[in-house]
Scaffold this motif. Structure first.
Motif, mmCIF file in Angstrom:
data_model
loop_
_atom_site.group_PDB
_atom_site.id
_atom_site.type_symbol
_atom_site.label_atom_id
_atom_site.label_comp_id
_atom_site.label_asym_id
_atom_site.label_seq_id
_atom_site.Cartn_x
_atom_site.Cartn_y
_atom_site.Cartn_z
ATOM 1 N N GLN A 227 0.811 -1.207 0.000
ATOM 2 C CA GLN A 227 0.000 0.000 0.000
ATOM 3 C C GLN A 227 0.852 1.268 0.000
ATOM 4 O OE1 GLN A 227 -3.328 0.182 -0.302
ATOM 5 N NE2 GLN A 227 -3.388 -2.059 -0.485
ATOM 6 N N SER A 228 2.084 1.164 0.492
ATOM 7 C CA SER A 228 2.934 2.349 0.586
ATOM 8 C C SER A 228 4.399 1.933 0.574
ATOM 9 C CB SER A 228 2.632 3.128 1.870
ATOM 10 O OG SER A 228 2.994 2.357 3.008
ATOM 11 N N TYR A 229 5.271 2.917 0.338
ATOM 12 C CA TYR A 229 6.707 2.659 0.374
ATOM 13 C C TYR A 229 7.165 2.328 1.793
ATOM 14 C CZ TYR A 229 6.825 4.660 -4.315
ATOM 15 O OH TYR A 229 6.616 4.913 -5.642
ATOM 16 N N THR A 230 6.533 2.949 2.764
ATOM 17 C CA THR A 230 6.885 2.664 4.155
ATOM 18 C C THR A 230 6.615 1.206 4.492
ATOM 19 O OG1 THR A 230 6.356 4.946 4.793
ATOM 20 C CG2 THR A 230 6.447 3.293 6.554
#
Length: 282
Positions: A227-230
């Motif tokens: 869902q995200s780079y993090t």
């Protein structure tokens, strides 16, 4: 493709289609070769062409610099990735990530005759599928194995050289590259290409840190979606100990990846790469 391709230029004063542009590796192609070495990939000019408007922002002066700059970018073979594949080829084949290499040199006539004989003698197989289906599977796997073997042979020949990828355009205006070893190809070919280092650039630790940060975020996306780079960064750190202990552990972990070879290439660039100035293209 180790020589820089010739820039694409118009052969007439006021070009109206991309078929009137020449360049690449042949300056004056004739016959069938003419169709293979021009900017427009389609053969049928009467139905598939791109109309140029010289006096507008969509004209030749806008298109040509972009194409020429793209094909002037040098690339290199991902040495760590190629070495990893060649050194672990037996295990990659055993795990099913690579096709068995013997298929690449298989005599199709003899193989199809043997397959036909086995099919005729085994009634249980006939209850599952017919002979044309079996033959189609065999042909697909042989073709796949030949493609992989050719890519690895070509990559081995390119190793140590900088090479270029000529640009072409289809009738929709989409840009493609020539050959089978480029980043529009499938997983194996993509994993073997890196940007060539700029000889005028000196090592910069800050740039290296930024590149590694990007790889830490991008590598997991070759394994699965996030869902995200993090989230991808956290996943990499959580699983690093599982796939970075040995070559076999990395291969076994990559078995479930969406793009196993690109995942392996990115991990190798992060964990084992000796030259930080080159990073994978994908």
């Amino acid at each position: 493709m180790v020589c820089k391709p010739v820039e694409w230029k118009s052969t007439v004063v006021n070009p109206t289609t991309l078929a009137e542009v020449r360049g690449g590796y042949l300056s004056q192609p004739t016959g069938d070769i003419y169709h293979r070495y021009r900017l427009l990939t389609s053969h049928d000019n009467s139905h598939f062409f791109i109309k140029l408007e010289p006096d507008s922002r969509h004209g030749l002066l806008t298109i040509m610099p972009v194409i020429n700059k793209l094909q002037a970018i040098p690339f290199e073979i991902h040495r760590e990735g190629l070495s990893f594949i060649l050194n672990n080829r037996d295990y990659l084949e055993e795990c099913g990530i690579l096709m068995p290499r013997f298929l690449a040199s298989l005599n199709l006539k003899n193989a199809s005759d043997i397959l036909r004989k086995i099919y005729a003698e085994d009634e249980s197989i006939k209850n599952v599928c017919n002979f044309p289906q079996l033959l189609q599977i065999l042909l697909q796997r042989v073709q796949h194995a030949r493609s992989e073997s050719f890519i690895l042979t070509l990559a081995s020949a390119y190793e140590g050289y900088q090479f270029y990828l000529p640009s072409f355009i289809d009738f929709r205006g989409r840009i493609y590259r020539s050959g089978i070893l480029h980043f529009h190809e499938r997983d194996l070919a993509r994993s073997l290409i890196v940007f060539a280092p700029n000889p005028y650039d000196s090592y910069d630790s800050e740039i290296d840190k930024r590149c590694r940060k990007i790889l830490y975020c991008s590598a997991p996306f070759h394994y699965k979606s996030f869902q995200s780079y993090t989230e991808s960064n956290e996943w990499y750190n959580d699983n690093k100990s599982s796939f970075n202990t040995s070559d076999h552990s990395l291969i076994e972990f990559a078995l479930h990846a969406k793009k196993p070879f690109q995942f392996i290439a990115n991990v190798l660039s992060l964990e084992r790469k000796t030259d930080p100035s080159t990073i994978p293209v994908t």
